[in-house]
Design an enzyme around this catalytic site. Structure first.
Site, PDB file in Angstrom:
ATOM      1  N   THR A   1      54.224   3.906 -37.141  1.00 20.74           N
ATOM      2  CA  THR A   1      54.931   3.890 -38.447  1.00 20.74           C
ATOM      3  C   THR A   1      53.757   4.266 -39.725  1.00 20.74           C
ATOM      4  O   THR A   1      54.356   4.003 -40.683  1.00 20.74           O
ATOM      5  CB  THR A   1      55.704   2.797 -38.505  1.00 20.74           C
ATOM      6  OG1 THR A   1      54.647   1.723 -38.397  1.00 20.74           O
ATOM      7  CG2 THR A   1      56.748   2.617 -37.796  1.00 20.74           C
TER       8      THR A   1
ATOM      9  N   TRP B   1      63.018   2.358 -45.558  1.00 22.90           N
ATOM     10  CA  TRP B   1      62.333   1.195 -46.489  1.00 22.90           C
ATOM     11  C   TRP B   1      62.457  -0.061 -45.835  1.00 22.90           C
ATOM     12  O   TRP B   1      62.850  -1.022 -46.267  1.00 22.90           O
ATOM     13  CB  TRP B   1      62.964   1.307 -47.619  1.00 22.90           C
ATOM     14  CG  TRP B   1      62.747   2.375 -48.556  1.00 22.90           C
ATOM     15  CD1 TRP B   1      62.656   3.833 -47.940  1.00 22.90           C
ATOM     16  CD2 TRP B   1      62.848   2.695 -49.807  1.00 22.90           C
ATOM     17  NE1 TRP B   1      62.790   4.816 -48.891  1.00 22.90           N
ATOM     18  CE2 TRP B   1      62.781   4.197 -50.383  1.00 22.90           C
ATOM     19  CE3 TRP B   1      63.135   1.753 -51.219  1.00 22.90           C
ATOM     20  CZ2 TRP B   1      62.703   4.376 -51.541  1.00 22.90           C
ATOM     21  CZ3 TRP B   1      63.124   2.381 -52.338  1.00 22.90           C
ATOM     22  CH2 TRP B   1      62.956   3.695 -52.516  1.00 22.90           C
TER      23      TRP B   1
ATOM     24  N   TYR C   1      54.913  12.313 -39.809  1.00 25.61           N
ATOM     25  CA  TYR C   1      55.743  11.115 -39.292  1.00 25.61           C
ATOM     26  C   TYR C   1      56.996  11.526 -39.151  1.00 25.61           C
ATOM     27  O   TYR C   1      57.576  11.302 -38.046  1.00 25.61           O
ATOM     28  CB  TYR C   1      55.563   9.852 -40.355  1.00 25.61           C
ATOM     29  CG  TYR C   1      56.543   8.918 -39.967  1.00 25.61           C
ATOM     30  CD1 TYR C   1      56.396   7.962 -38.884  1.00 25.61           C
ATOM     31  CD2 TYR C   1      57.689   8.567 -40.978  1.00 25.61           C
ATOM     32  CE1 TYR C   1      57.467   6.860 -38.755  1.00 25.61           C
ATOM     33  CE2 TYR C   1      58.538   7.321 -40.633  1.00 25.61           C
ATOM     34  CZ  TYR C   1      58.391   6.693 -39.576  1.00 25.61           C
ATOM     35  OH  TYR C   1      59.168   5.737 -39.245  1.00 25.61           O
TER      36      TYR C   1
ATOM     37  N   GLY D   1      56.661  -5.815 -33.515  1.00 26.74           N
ATOM     38  CA  GLY D   1      56.888  -4.873 -34.811  1.00 26.74           C
ATOM     39  C   GLY D   1      57.677  -5.673 -35.554  1.00 26.74           C
ATOM     40  O   GLY D   1      58.477  -6.692 -35.264  1.00 26.74           O
ATOM     41  N   GLN D   2      58.053  -5.149 -36.832  1.00 26.27           N
ATOM     42  CA  GLN D   2      59.058  -5.851 -37.766  1.00 26.27           C
ATOM     43  C   GLN D   2      60.419  -5.882 -37.306  1.00 26.27           C
ATOM     44  O   GLN D   2      61.065  -7.080 -37.100  1.00 26.27           O
ATOM     45  CB  GLN D   2      59.369  -4.960 -39.133  1.00 26.27           C
ATOM     46  CG  GLN D   2      57.835  -4.877 -39.746  1.00 26.27           C
ATOM     47  CD  GLN D   2      58.237  -4.388 -41.306  1.00 26.27           C
ATOM     48  OE1 GLN D   2      58.694  -4.985 -42.175  1.00 26.27           O
ATOM     49  NE2 GLN D   2      58.256  -3.100 -41.490  1.00 26.27           N
ATOM     50  N   VAL D   3      60.783  -4.718 -36.748  1.00 29.87           N
ATOM     51  CA  VAL D   3      62.399  -4.742 -36.079  1.00 29.87           C
ATOM     52  C   VAL D   3      62.368  -5.603 -34.783  1.00 29.87           C
ATOM     53  O   VAL D   3      63.244  -6.404 -34.328  1.00 29.87           O
ATOM     54  CB  VAL D   3      62.947  -3.536 -35.946  1.00 29.87           C
ATOM     55  CG1 VAL D   3      64.271  -3.359 -35.196  1.00 29.87           C
ATOM     56  CG2 VAL D   3      63.090  -2.887 -37.488  1.00 29.87           C
TER      57      VAL D   3
ATOM     58  N   THR E   1      64.505   7.331 -38.804  1.00 27.70           N
ATOM     59  CA  THR E   1      64.185   7.181 -40.450  1.00 27.70           C
ATOM     60  C   THR E   1      64.794   8.279 -41.402  1.00 27.70           C
ATOM     61  O   THR E   1      65.133   9.352 -40.800  1.00 27.70           O
ATOM     62  CB  THR E   1      62.682   7.270 -40.278  1.00 27.70           C
ATOM     63  OG1 THR E   1      62.226   7.695 -41.700  1.00 27.70           O
ATOM     64  CG2 THR E   1      62.193   8.665 -39.638  1.00 27.70           C
TER      65      THR E   1
ATOM     66  N   ASP F   1      51.897   1.116 -23.376  1.00 22.98           N
ATOM     67  CA  ASP F   1      51.189   2.092 -24.324  1.00 22.98           C
ATOM     68  C   ASP F   1      52.117   3.385 -24.259  1.00 22.98           C
ATOM     69  O   ASP F   1      52.056   4.154 -22.998  1.00 22.98           O
ATOM     70  CB  ASP F   1      49.791   2.505 -23.829  1.00 22.98           C
ATOM     71  CG  ASP F   1      49.070   3.419 -24.870  1.00 22.98           C
ATOM     72  OD1 ASP F   1      49.852   3.943 -25.678  1.00 22.98           O
ATOM     73  OD2 ASP F   1      47.871   3.582 -24.566  1.00 22.98           O
TER      74      ASP F   1
ATOM     75  N   ALA G   1      57.061   2.256 -32.342  1.00 24.79           N
ATOM     76  CA  ALA G   1      56.677   3.637 -33.288  1.00 24.79           C
ATOM     77  C   ALA G   1      55.524   3.513 -33.877  1.00 24.79           C
ATOM     78  O   ALA G   1      54.636   2.526 -34.127  1.00 24.79           O
ATOM     79  CB  ALA G   1      57.867   3.938 -34.399  1.00 24.79           C
TER      80      ALA G   1
HETATM   81  N1  NAP Z   1      58.695   0.817 -41.377  1.00 24.54           N
HETATM   82  C1  NAP Z   1      59.759   1.544 -42.242  1.00 24.54           C
HETATM   83  O1  NAP Z   1      59.839   1.446 -43.514  1.00 24.54           O
HETATM   84  C2  NAP Z   1      60.705   2.268 -41.317  1.00 24.54           C
HETATM   85  C3  NAP Z   1      61.566   3.069 -42.202  1.00 24.54           C
HETATM   86  C4  NAP Z   1      62.557   3.851 -41.458  1.00 24.54           C
HETATM   87  C5  NAP Z   1      62.719   3.786 -39.961  1.00 24.54           C
HETATM   88  N2  NAP Z   1      61.698   2.969 -39.383  1.00 24.54           N
HETATM   89  C6  NAP Z   1      61.974   2.818 -37.866  1.00 24.54           C
HETATM   90  O2  NAP Z   1      62.334   1.779 -37.465  1.00 24.54           O
HETATM   91  C7  NAP Z   1      61.803   1.252 -36.243  1.00 24.54           C
HETATM   92  C8  NAP Z   1      60.960  -0.080 -36.361  1.00 24.54           C
HETATM   93  O3  NAP Z   1      59.998   0.128 -37.378  1.00 24.54           O
HETATM   94  P1  NAP Z   1      59.027  -1.177 -37.790  1.00 24.54           P
HETATM   95  O4  NAP Z   1      58.751  -0.900 -39.329  1.00 24.54           O
HETATM   96  O5  NAP Z   1      59.678  -2.278 -37.245  1.00 24.54           O
HETATM   97  O6  NAP Z   1      57.648  -0.746 -37.087  1.00 24.54           O
HETATM   98  P2  NAP Z   1      56.247  -1.644 -36.855  1.00 24.54           P
HETATM   99  O7  NAP Z   1      56.501  -2.859 -37.420  1.00 24.54           O
HETATM  100  O8  NAP Z   1      55.284  -0.650 -37.315  1.00 24.54           O
HETATM  101  O9  NAP Z   1      56.324  -1.926 -35.246  1.00 24.54           O
HETATM  102  C9  NAP Z   1      56.013  -0.796 -34.568  1.00 24.54           C
HETATM  103  C10 NAP Z   1      55.692  -1.415 -33.065  1.00 24.54           C
HETATM  104  O10 NAP Z   1      55.262  -0.212 -32.287  1.00 24.54           O
HETATM  105  C11 NAP Z   1      54.156  -0.506 -31.561  1.00 24.54           C
HETATM  106  N3  NAP Z   1      53.124   0.430 -31.140  1.00 24.54           N
HETATM  107  C12 NAP Z   1      52.344   1.289 -31.945  1.00 24.54           C
HETATM  108  N4  NAP Z   1      51.816   1.975 -31.272  1.00 24.54           N
HETATM  109  C13 NAP Z   1      52.159   2.019 -29.876  1.00 24.54           C
HETATM  110  C14 NAP Z   1      51.995   2.524 -28.805  1.00 24.54           C
HETATM  111  N5  NAP Z   1      51.024   3.593 -28.379  1.00 24.54           N
HETATM  112  N6  NAP Z   1      52.866   2.182 -27.689  1.00 24.54           N
HETATM  113  C15 NAP Z   1      53.543   1.284 -27.641  1.00 24.54           C
HETATM  114  N7  NAP Z   1      53.765   0.536 -29.016  1.00 24.54           N
HETATM  115  C16 NAP Z   1      53.265   0.966 -29.818  1.00 24.54           C
HETATM  116  C17 NAP Z   1      53.394  -1.441 -32.776  1.00 24.54           C
HETATM  117  O11 NAP Z   1      52.350  -2.150 -31.995  1.00 24.54           O
HETATM  118  P3  NAP Z   1      50.961  -2.571 -32.736  1.00 24.54           P
HETATM  119  O12 NAP Z   1      51.504  -3.438 -34.116  1.00 24.54           O
HETATM  120  O13 NAP Z   1      50.237  -3.444 -31.886  1.00 24.54           O
HETATM  121  O14 NAP Z   1      50.511  -1.216 -33.450  1.00 24.54           O
HETATM  122  C18 NAP Z   1      54.601  -2.256 -33.261  1.00 24.54           C
HETATM  123  O15 NAP Z   1      54.772  -3.284 -32.615  1.00 24.54           O
HETATM  124  C19 NAP Z   1      60.733   2.643 -36.080  1.00 24.54           C
HETATM  125  O16 NAP Z   1      61.417   3.587 -35.182  1.00 24.54           O
HETATM  126  C20 NAP Z   1      60.401   3.255 -37.159  1.00 24.54           C
HETATM  127  O17 NAP Z   1      60.277   4.619 -37.095  1.00 24.54           O
HETATM  128  C21 NAP Z   1      60.996   2.148 -40.156  1.00 24.54           C
END
Ligand code: NAP
Length: 307
Positions: A64, A152, A127, A13-15, A103, A38, A62
């Site tokens: 997301t 964001w 979400y 994931g991004q983070v 978030t 999973d 997550a």
């Molecule tokens: N993105 C935003 O704008 C945002 C904003 C505020 C807070 N956040 C929070 O910041 C954190 C990191 O966000 P991010 O943007 O880095 O998220 P992301 O890029 O969407 O990465 C999420 C990760 O979770 C994995 N995942 C999805 N389904 C899963 C499952 N069933 N079991 C285990 N892993 C699973 C994804 O794998 P796959 O790639 O294989 O699906 C991916 O590696 C999260 O808690 C998010 O809620 C994000």
């Protein structure tokens, strides 16, 4: 400190991706990714944590996809609501620290100033509801935890607004962008770096430890903008460096861009508590953006010079 075992969920994931790099000097990092991990299967989480026995667990995984979550609330709840509680139980069993990300979408956006950690959450979409359930599950387990609320999120890789805008700018002469949602764009790299900074403080041989500082901390870049302002700045900055053409940008209202999930109008989070507790302040969002664009420029010039 070198032998500290750190377990990261959400490796690609991004983070999660950035965490692997930023945490490398803090300890031995094991990072797991779906489907080898999973979150819809709690036993997988328990087995992995018990096998690894980490001192620190960081959950960057997550569901997301905000609009998709409206159509799949049960899976979103399993991943965002239930799994964090299971991780928290396992962390508490080991006496480990859990770092988890939350978030701005736990709030309804009706407040006229930035949200503080003690404001009452009131999510307006699936979400947000599932992420709030995760925060509450961790808090009710009551072990050592840090819930870092960010907003964001974008970066040089992954699925995010910045990369979508750069792609659309090449495809369309005109883009309509929402201008009445306000927040702070925050690069995944900044989030990972701030996380590593906090952990370095907690792992310090003198003055380290959490010492009653479990809790929720807002963690975003400084300043604020709208999605329109973010798009305009990123496309203008990248036109100089990435040679991208700037399309005609038209500000629109949220109501003119209907989507399955509602979004809060005010996503601003006050980060004063983080600064006062850990002395951590993220850069202004415009400066952080220029650093991410530098990374993209560096990557594209390397590809060009190899061609
Ligand atoms: N993105 C935003 O704008 C945002 C904003 C505020 C807070 N956040 C929070 O910041 C954190 C990191 O966000 P991010 O943007 O880095 O998220 P992301 O890029 O969407 O990465 C999420 C990760 O979770 C994995 N995942 C999805 N389904 C899963 C499952 N069933 N079991 C285990 N892993 C699973 C994804 O794998 P796959 O790639 O294989 O699906 C991916 O590696 C999260 O808690 C998010 O809620 C994000």
């Amino acid at each position: 400190m070198r032998n500290t075992k750190i377990l990261v969920f959400g490796r690609i994931g991004q983070v999660g991706w950035e965490l692997r790099h930023k945490l490398a000097c803090l300890g031995r990092v094991t990072a797991l990714e779906y489907p080898e991990m999973d979150f819809s299967k709690p036993e997988m989480i328990r087995t992995a944590v018990r096998a690894e026995t980490p001192a620190i667990i960081i959950n960057a995984a997550a569901f997301t996809a905000v609009d998709k979550a409206e159509g799949d609330p049960d899976l979103a709840m399993a991943i965002n609501g239930t799994a964090p509680g299971v991780i928290a139980e396992e962390a508490r069993r080991l006496g480990s620290l859990l770092v988890h990300y939350s978030t701005d979408y736990v709030f309804d956006g009706a407040k006229s100033s930035p949200y503080v950690e003690s404001d009452l959450p009131h999510p307006v979409n699936v979400y947000g509801k599932t992420k709030l359930a995760g925060d509450e599950a961790i808090q009710s387990v009551g072990g050592d935890y840090l819930i870092l609320r960010t907003s964001w999120v974008y970066g040089a890789r992954g699925s995010n607004f910045l990369l979508t805008m750069l792609r659309l700018a090449q495809e369309r002469p005109q883009l309509q962008i929402v201008d009445d949602q306000i927040g702070a764009p925050t690069p995944s790299e900044c989030i990972a770096e701030a996380t590593a900074n906090i952990l370095a403080q907690l792992l310090a041989p003198v003055g380290g430890g959490l010492n009653g500082r479990s809790g929720i901390y807002n963690l975003t870049c400084t300043g604020e903008t709208s999605w329109f302002g973010f798009a305009k700045t990123l496309l203008t900055q990248s036109s100089g460096t990435l040679g991208c053409t700037v399309p005609n940008l038209i500000p629109i209202k949220t109501s003119e861009f209907p989507r399955p999930a509602k979004r809060p109008a005010n996503s601003r989070l006050s980060c004063q508590r983080l600064e006062e507790t850990f002395g951590v302040t993220l850069p202004a969002w415009e400066h952080a953006l220029s650093l991410v664009l530098d990374t993209l420029t560096e990557g594209s010039s390397r590809i060009t010079s190899q061609a």
